[in-house]
Motif scaffolding. Structure first.
Motif, PDB file in Angstrom:
ATOM      1  N   THR A 108      33.837  23.026  30.243  1.00 57.33           N
ATOM      2  CA  THR A 108      34.045  23.648  28.938  1.00 57.33           C
ATOM      3  C   THR A 108      34.437  22.619  27.893  1.00 57.33           C
ATOM      4  OG1 THR A 108      34.763  25.668  30.073  1.00 57.33           O
ATOM      5  CG2 THR A 108      35.237  25.507  27.722  1.00 57.33           C
ATOM      6  N   ALA A 109      35.236  21.634  28.295  1.00 60.25           N
ATOM      7  CA  ALA A 109      35.608  20.566  27.362  1.00 60.25           C
ATOM      8  C   ALA A 109      34.381  19.742  26.963  1.00 60.25           C
ATOM      9  CB  ALA A 109      36.675  19.667  27.986  1.00 60.25           C
ATOM     10  N   ASP A 110      33.486  19.495  27.914  1.00 60.79           N
ATOM     11  CA  ASP A 110      32.233  18.805  27.586  1.00 60.79           C
ATOM     12  C   ASP A 110      31.455  19.583  26.530  1.00 60.79           C
ATOM     13  OD1 ASP A 110      32.730  16.767  29.398  1.00 60.79           O
ATOM     14  OD2 ASP A 110      31.391  17.566  30.948  1.00 60.79           O
ATOM     15  N   MET A 111      31.351  20.902  26.734  1.00 60.16           N
ATOM     16  CA  MET A 111      30.590  21.728  25.797  1.00 60.16           C
ATOM     17  C   MET A 111      31.256  21.776  24.428  1.00 60.16           C
ATOM     18  SD  MET A 111      27.770  23.290  25.518  1.00 60.16           S
ATOM     19  CE  MET A 111      27.171  23.800  27.146  1.00 60.16           C
ATOM     20  N   THR A 112      32.576  21.731  24.393  1.00 61.75           N
ATOM     21  CA  THR A 112      33.279  21.699  23.115  1.00 61.75           C
ATOM     22  C   THR A 112      32.893  20.456  22.333  1.00 61.75           C
ATOM     23  OG1 THR A 112      35.148  22.933  24.043  1.00 61.75           O
ATOM     24  CG2 THR A 112      35.548  21.694  22.013  1.00 61.75           C
ATOM     25  N   MET A 113      32.882  19.305  23.004  1.00 62.38           N
ATOM     26  CA  MET A 113      32.484  18.075  22.314  1.00 62.38           C
ATOM     27  C   MET A 113      31.013  18.125  21.905  1.00 62.38           C
ATOM     28  SD  MET A 113      35.094  16.232  21.809  1.00 62.38           S
ATOM     29  CE  MET A 113      34.108  14.967  21.016  1.00 62.38           C
ATOM     30  N   ALA A 114      30.171  18.742  22.743  1.00 60.10           N
ATOM     31  CA  ALA A 114      28.759  18.868  22.388  1.00 60.10           C
ATOM     32  C   ALA A 114      28.597  19.684  21.106  1.00 60.10           C
ATOM     33  CB  ALA A 114      27.983  19.523  23.535  1.00 60.10           C
ATOM     34  N   LEU A 115      29.380  20.761  20.976  1.00 56.30           N
ATOM     35  CA  LEU A 115      29.308  21.585  19.767  1.00 56.30           C
ATOM     36  C   LEU A 115      29.852  20.835  18.552  1.00 56.30           C
ATOM     37  CD1 LEU A 115      30.281  25.102  21.148  1.00 56.30           C
ATOM     38  CD2 LEU A 115      28.101  24.455  20.114  1.00 56.30           C
ATOM     39  N   ILE A 116      30.929  20.092  18.736  1.00 56.69           N
ATOM     40  CA  ILE A 116      31.469  19.300  17.625  1.00 56.69           C
ATOM     41  C   ILE A 116      30.411  18.329  17.114  1.00 56.69           C
ATOM     42  CG2 ILE A 116      33.155  17.522  16.997  1.00 56.69           C
ATOM     43  CD1 ILE A 116      35.141  18.944  18.901  1.00 56.69           C
ATOM     44  N   LEU A 117      29.768  17.635  18.032  1.00 60.01           N
ATOM     45  CA  LEU A 117      28.719  16.687  17.638  1.00 60.01           C
ATOM     46  C   LEU A 117      27.507  17.415  17.068  1.00 60.01           C
ATOM     47  CD1 LEU A 117      28.956  14.262  20.675  1.00 60.01           C
ATOM     48  CD2 LEU A 117      29.554  13.723  18.314  1.00 60.01           C
ATOM     49  N   GLY A 118      27.153  18.544  17.688  1.00 58.66           N
ATOM     50  CA  GLY A 118      25.994  19.297  17.231  1.00 58.66           C
ATOM     51  C   GLY A 118      26.126  19.741  15.790  1.00 58.66           C
TER      52      GLY A 118
END
Length: 328
Positions: A108-118
Motif C-alpha cells: 500500500t505504501a508503494d501504491m501511495t508513492m505511485a499515486l503521488i508521482l502519478g
C-alpha cells in the motif's frame, strides 16, 4: 476418532494456493465465480458456516448478524480493514472476528508513492496522449509537472502504512509531516525525520501533498470535509489509499474542478465502486480500482493469515489477529 472439520465459506475467490491449502485443512465451500454475494446470499452463508471468510465488499451489520443463527462462530476477514463488519454486534452474539493486519503495509505504501508521482508528474495525461496516437513529439513546455523532492508531505494517520510511506517519501527528498491521534515515540519520529502536528487544520494548510492513511471510523468519516479541504493550498494534491469515506468526495470534486486543489490520486472511494462521474472526467485526477494491496505476495500472505486464524481457533485457542471492540 478425529474431530469433524470446520465448515468454512468463502465469499470471493482467493488465490489458488490459498484455496488449495484451505481445502486440505477445512470443509471449504469455495465461491464459483468472483461476484460479490448478495445480502441474502451472505445471510444464508452465515447460517451454514462455522467460519465465514468475507472481504471488504461484504457489509456485515447487526441486522445481518441477527440472521446468522447459532452455527457461526468466527468471521475470519480477508483483509486488515474491518469497518464493513459490526464487530461489537458480532461479539455480543458470541461470534469472534479476526483480520489480517500488517501484510499489505509495504504494498500500500508503494501504491501511495505511485499515486503521488502519478499526480504530480501528470503520468496518466501523458499515457492518454500516447494511447490516442496523437503525440507530435517532445515539447519544452508540454506536460510540466512538479518535482517531489523538497515538497512537504502531510500524512494523516501514522500507523504501519503511514510510517512506510514516510520512509519512501524521505528517499524521494520530501519533508515529512504527520497528524495522528497520538504522537509517535521520539526514536520513530527521528527515523523517518517526521514533524508532528497536533492540529490537523494547521498541517493541512501547510503541506504540498496530503496522504490519507487512517482507517475509517465514526470519528474519521469526512475528516477531510469541505471546510478542511478549503484549507489546502491551491497547488496541493491529495492522495488516498486508505478508505474513501474519510474524504467528502463531492466537496473534493467541486474544489478540483474550481482549481482550488491541484489534483488527487485515489485508490478508494466514498461509495465503493460508484464513483462521481464528474470526478472521472478530470484530467488531473488519477483513479485506481482499489489496487493498493494487489500484489501476488500480499494477497497470498493475507490468505495465510486467515488460515492461521481459523486453524488456531479450530485448535481451541484465541486467533492471533482477533479484533477486539473498543481497541480498533
Amino acid at each position: 476418532m478425529p474431530a469433524p472439520r470446520l465448515s468454512v465459506v468463502l465469499t470471493r475467490r482467493l488465490p489458488e494456493v490459498v484455496e488449495t491449502r484451505m481445502k486440505e485443512l477445512f470443509d471449504v465451500e469455495l465461491r464459483e465465480n468472483d461476484i460479490r454475494m448478495s445480502r441474502d446470499e451472505l445471510a444464508a452463508a452465515m447460517r451454514r458456516a462455522d467460519v465465514l471468510v468475507p472481504c471488504v465488499t461484504d457489509p456485515i451489520d447487526a441486522a445481518l448478524l441477527a440472521q446468522a443463527g447459532d452455527k457461526l462462530k468466527l468471521i475470519a476477514n480477508y483483509g486488515a480493514g474491518i469497518d464493513h463488519i459490526d464487530v461489537a454486534s458480532a461479539r455480543q452474539r458470541g461470534v469472534l472476528v479476526s483480520n489480517t493486519p500488517g501484510v499489505v503495509t509495504e504494498d500500500t505504501a508503494d501504491m501511495t508513492m505511485a499515486l503521488i508521482l502519478g499526480v504530480t508528474r501528470r503520468i496518466p495525461e501523458g499515457m492518454a496522449l500516447m494511447q490516442s496516437g496523437q503525440w507530435q513529439g517532445w515539447s519544452p513546455t508540454a506536460f510540466m509537472g512538479g518535482r517531489v523532492g523538497g515538497r512537504r508531505l502531510g500524512i494523516l494517520g501514522m500507523g504501519r502504512i503511514g510510517q512506510a510511506v514516510a520512509r519512501r517519501a524521505r528517499a524521494f527528498g520530501m519533508q515529512v509531516h504527520y497528524h495522528n491521534r497520538r504522537r509517535l515515540r521520539p526514536e520513530i519520529e527521528a527515523e523517518v525525520e517526521a514533524t508532528w502536528w497536533e492540529s490537523l487544520d494547521q498541517m493541512v494548510s501547510r503541506v504540498d501533498v496530503l496522504s490519507i492513511n487512517c482507517p475509517h471510523t465514526p470519528s474519521t468519516f469526512h475528516l477531510m470535509n469541505a471546510r478542511r479541504l478549503k484549507l489546502m493550498k491551491p497547488s496541493a494534491v491529495i492522495v488516498n489509499t486508505s478508505r474513501g469515506e474519510v474524504i467528502d468526495e463531492n466537496a473534493l470534486t467541486r474544489m478540483i474542478r474550481a482549481g482550488e486543489i491541484a489534483g488527487a490520486g485515489l485508490d478508494v472511494f466514498e461509495h465503493g465502486h460508484e464513483i462521481n462521474p464528474r470526478l472521472r472526467e478530470l484530467p488531473n485526477v488519477v483513479l485506481l480500482p482499489h489496487m493498493g494491496s494487489a500484489t501476488v505476495e500480499g494477497r497470498v500472505e493475507m490468505g495465510e493469515k486467515v488460515i492461521i486464524n481459523i486453524k488456531t481457533f479450530a485448535d481451541g485457542h484465541r486467533p492471533p489477529d482477533l479484533v477486539v471492540p473498543g481497541v480498533m
